[in-house]
Design an enzyme around this catalytic site. Structure first.
Site, PDB file in Angstrom:
ATOM      1  N   SER A 143     -73.119 -74.305  -8.390  1.00  0.00           N
ATOM      2  CA  SER A 143     -71.912 -74.672  -9.381  1.00  0.00           C
ATOM      3  C   SER A 143     -70.755 -73.486  -9.097  1.00  0.00           C
ATOM      4  CB  SER A 143     -72.502 -74.681 -10.766  1.00  0.00           C
ATOM      5  OG  SER A 143     -71.429 -74.607 -11.808  1.00  0.00           O
ATOM      6  N   TYR A 156     -76.752 -72.629 -18.374  1.00  0.00           N
ATOM      7  CA  TYR A 156     -76.025 -73.343 -17.387  1.00  0.00           C
ATOM      8  C   TYR A 156     -75.490 -72.120 -16.409  1.00  0.00           C
ATOM      9  CZ  TYR A 156     -73.847 -76.764 -14.387  1.00  0.00           C
ATOM     10  OH  TYR A 156     -73.105 -77.458 -13.438  1.00  0.00           O
TER      11      TYR A 156
HETATM   12  P1  NAD Z   1     -74.134 -86.294 -14.034  1.00  0.00           P
HETATM   13  O1  NAD Z   1     -74.558 -85.900 -15.341  1.00  0.00           O
HETATM   14  O2  NAD Z   1     -73.470 -87.759 -13.623  1.00  0.00           O
HETATM   15  O3  NAD Z   1     -75.722 -86.303 -13.255  1.00  0.00           O
HETATM   16  C1  NAD Z   1     -76.775 -85.436 -13.609  1.00  0.00           C
HETATM   17  C2  NAD Z   1     -78.047 -86.252 -13.077  1.00  0.00           C
HETATM   18  O4  NAD Z   1     -79.062 -85.361 -13.423  1.00  0.00           O
HETATM   19  C3  NAD Z   1     -78.128 -87.579 -13.499  1.00  0.00           C
HETATM   20  O5  NAD Z   1     -78.481 -88.517 -12.080  1.00  0.00           O
HETATM   21  C4  NAD Z   1     -79.357 -87.700 -14.423  1.00  0.00           C
HETATM   22  O6  NAD Z   1     -80.239 -88.594 -14.327  1.00  0.00           O
HETATM   23  C5  NAD Z   1     -80.128 -86.512 -13.905  1.00  0.00           C
HETATM   24  N1  NAD Z   1     -80.938 -85.657 -14.729  1.00  0.00           N
HETATM   25  C6  NAD Z   1     -80.535 -85.175 -15.845  1.00  0.00           C
HETATM   26  N2  NAD Z   1     -81.741 -84.720 -16.710  1.00  0.00           N
HETATM   27  C7  NAD Z   1     -82.559 -84.933 -15.970  1.00  0.00           C
HETATM   28  C8  NAD Z   1     -84.122 -84.956 -16.315  1.00  0.00           C
HETATM   29  N3  NAD Z   1     -84.565 -84.243 -17.323  1.00  0.00           N
HETATM   30  N4  NAD Z   1     -85.119 -85.732 -15.350  1.00  0.00           N
HETATM   31  C9  NAD Z   1     -84.509 -86.186 -14.263  1.00  0.00           C
HETATM   32  N5  NAD Z   1     -82.981 -86.257 -14.056  1.00  0.00           N
HETATM   33  C10 NAD Z   1     -82.312 -85.861 -14.679  1.00  0.00           C
HETATM   34  O7  NAD Z   1     -73.588 -85.108 -13.243  1.00  0.00           O
HETATM   35  P2  NAD Z   1     -72.971 -84.811 -11.944  1.00  0.00           P
HETATM   36  O8  NAD Z   1     -71.875 -83.964 -12.004  1.00  0.00           O
HETATM   37  O9  NAD Z   1     -73.385 -85.726 -11.000  1.00  0.00           O
HETATM   38  O10 NAD Z   1     -74.415 -83.650 -11.861  1.00  0.00           O
HETATM   39  C11 NAD Z   1     -75.140 -83.623 -10.760  1.00  0.00           C
HETATM   40  C12 NAD Z   1     -75.287 -81.976 -10.470  1.00  0.00           C
HETATM   41  O11 NAD Z   1     -74.075 -81.583 -10.102  1.00  0.00           O
HETATM   42  C13 NAD Z   1     -76.043 -81.463 -11.538  1.00  0.00           C
HETATM   43  O12 NAD Z   1     -76.797 -80.457 -11.121  1.00  0.00           O
HETATM   44  C14 NAD Z   1     -74.703 -80.501 -12.281  1.00  0.00           C
HETATM   45  O13 NAD Z   1     -74.911 -79.356 -12.855  1.00  0.00           O
HETATM   46  C15 NAD Z   1     -73.926 -80.413 -10.703  1.00  0.00           C
HETATM   47  N6  NAD Z   1     -72.512 -79.959 -11.037  1.00  0.00           N
HETATM   48  C16 NAD Z   1     -71.670 -80.718 -11.327  1.00  0.00           C
HETATM   49  C17 NAD Z   1     -70.324 -80.401 -11.332  1.00  0.00           C
HETATM   50  C18 NAD Z   1     -69.213 -81.175 -11.937  1.00  0.00           C
HETATM   51  O14 NAD Z   1     -68.037 -80.785 -11.841  1.00  0.00           O
HETATM   52  N7  NAD Z   1     -69.445 -82.329 -12.142  1.00  0.00           N
HETATM   53  C19 NAD Z   1     -69.791 -78.991 -10.894  1.00  0.00           C
HETATM   54  C20 NAD Z   1     -70.771 -78.301 -10.196  1.00  0.00           C
HETATM   55  C21 NAD Z   1     -72.304 -78.712 -10.202  1.00  0.00           C
END
Ligand code: NAD
Length: 251
Positions: A143, A156
């Site tokens: 991130s 986080y």
């Molecule tokens: P999202 O909320 O759409 O996806 C999160 C995913 O994590 C989902 O598929 C969910 O099923 C899974 N998940 C969460 N808790 C879980 C658990 N207890 N058991 C199993 N699966 C679980 O959001 P996203 O943006 O697609 O996030 C994906 C990754 O990217 C994450 O690690 C998030 O921290 C990271 N991220 C996102 C951003 C952003 O701007 N969207 C930026 C940096 C990092």
């Protein structure tokens, strides 16, 4: 030929957090590059499966806040597709609360999913890669908060800073087995994870104003970096966290 180095034909990947957002985009990229994918997430990944087809994408539901499902994830990938070559630790949660009031529950949940399970699932995948004797690729979703402090998200930030650190540790120890461990640090992407930020007009405007590319990222923006780090094109890239952020960190 150079484009052949990016092919994932014959490779088998586990992608966590595959039902939505960035994990769905990474699964799509891998299948388009020729891989078979086992998606793992809290909810059924039926939309992803419809998009990619059952022969290319299978899913299992697992709660990654505990270490319990780890062995069955590796076993299921091997049972369904015969081997394992790539692990993407993408599942993640975020909890927003002022640091002064931040709860132990919000600390533990985020650290467990984003960091503790990520490490032990990587360890299990590395053991499988070593058993197969064919190397492997581990890619974690880091991130901007692997580099910066953030606001109201202490667990986080702790978890994502840890992802960047243990990516280097694992890379150092496992490179000798032909295992590459790297991470991708997405910028501000339009997914569920950032829904609250995008709904807050003031925060949303401040974020957009600071992104040189002038827009929120999308899951498609990660596809190139994910295939690169999963393929033999990155065989000499070890322990690096690659920002895909529209220039956010360059400001
Ligand atoms: P999202 O909320 O759409 O996806 C999160 C995913 O994590 C989902 O598929 C969910 O099923 C899974 N998940 C969460 N808790 C879980 C658990 N207890 N058991 C199993 N699966 C679980 O959001 P996203 O943006 O697609 O996030 C994906 C990754 O990217 C994450 O690690 C998030 O921290 C990271 N991220 C996102 C951003 C952003 O701007 N969207 C930026 C940096 C990092």
């Amino acid at each position: 030929m150079i484009l052949d180095m990016f092919s994932l034909k014959g490779k088998v990947a586990v992608v966590t957090g595959s039902d939505t957002g960035l994990g769905q985009g990474i699964s799509k990229a891998f299948v388009e590059a020729g891989a078979k994918v086992l998606g793992v997430s809290r909810l059924e990944s039926t939309d992803t499966q419809k998009m990619l087809g059952e022969e290319n994408f299978q899913f299992m539901v697992a709660d990654l806040s505990s270490l319990d499902p780890i062995d069955s994830i590796i076993d299921t990938a091997v049972e369904k597709f015969g081997r394992l070559d790539i692990l993407v630790n993408n599942a993640g949660v975020i909890k927003r609360e002022d640091s002064i009031d931040f709860s132990v529950d919000n600390w533990d949940l985020v650290m467990n999913v984003n960091c503790r399970t990520l490490f032990f699932l990587s360890q299990a995948a590395a053991k499988q890669f070593i058993k197969q004797g064919s190397g492997g690729k581990i890619i974690s979703t880091a991130s901007m908060l692997s580099y910066q402090g953030g606001i109201r998200v202490p667990s986080y930030t702790a978890s994502k800073s840890a992802v960047k650190g243990i990516t280097m540790t694992m890379a150092n120890e496992w490179a000798k087995y032909g295992i590459n461990v790297n991470a991708i640090a997405p910028g501000y992407m339009a997914t569920n994870n950032t829904q609250a930020l995008r709904a807050d007009a003031e925060r949303s405007e401040a974020i957009l104003e600071r992104i040189p590319a002038g827009r929120w990222g999308t899951p498609d923006d990660l596809m190139g970096a994910a295939v690169f780090l999963a393929s033999s094109a990155s065989d000499y890239v070890n322990g690096f966290t690659l920002a895909v952020d529209g220039g956010w960190l360059a400001r």
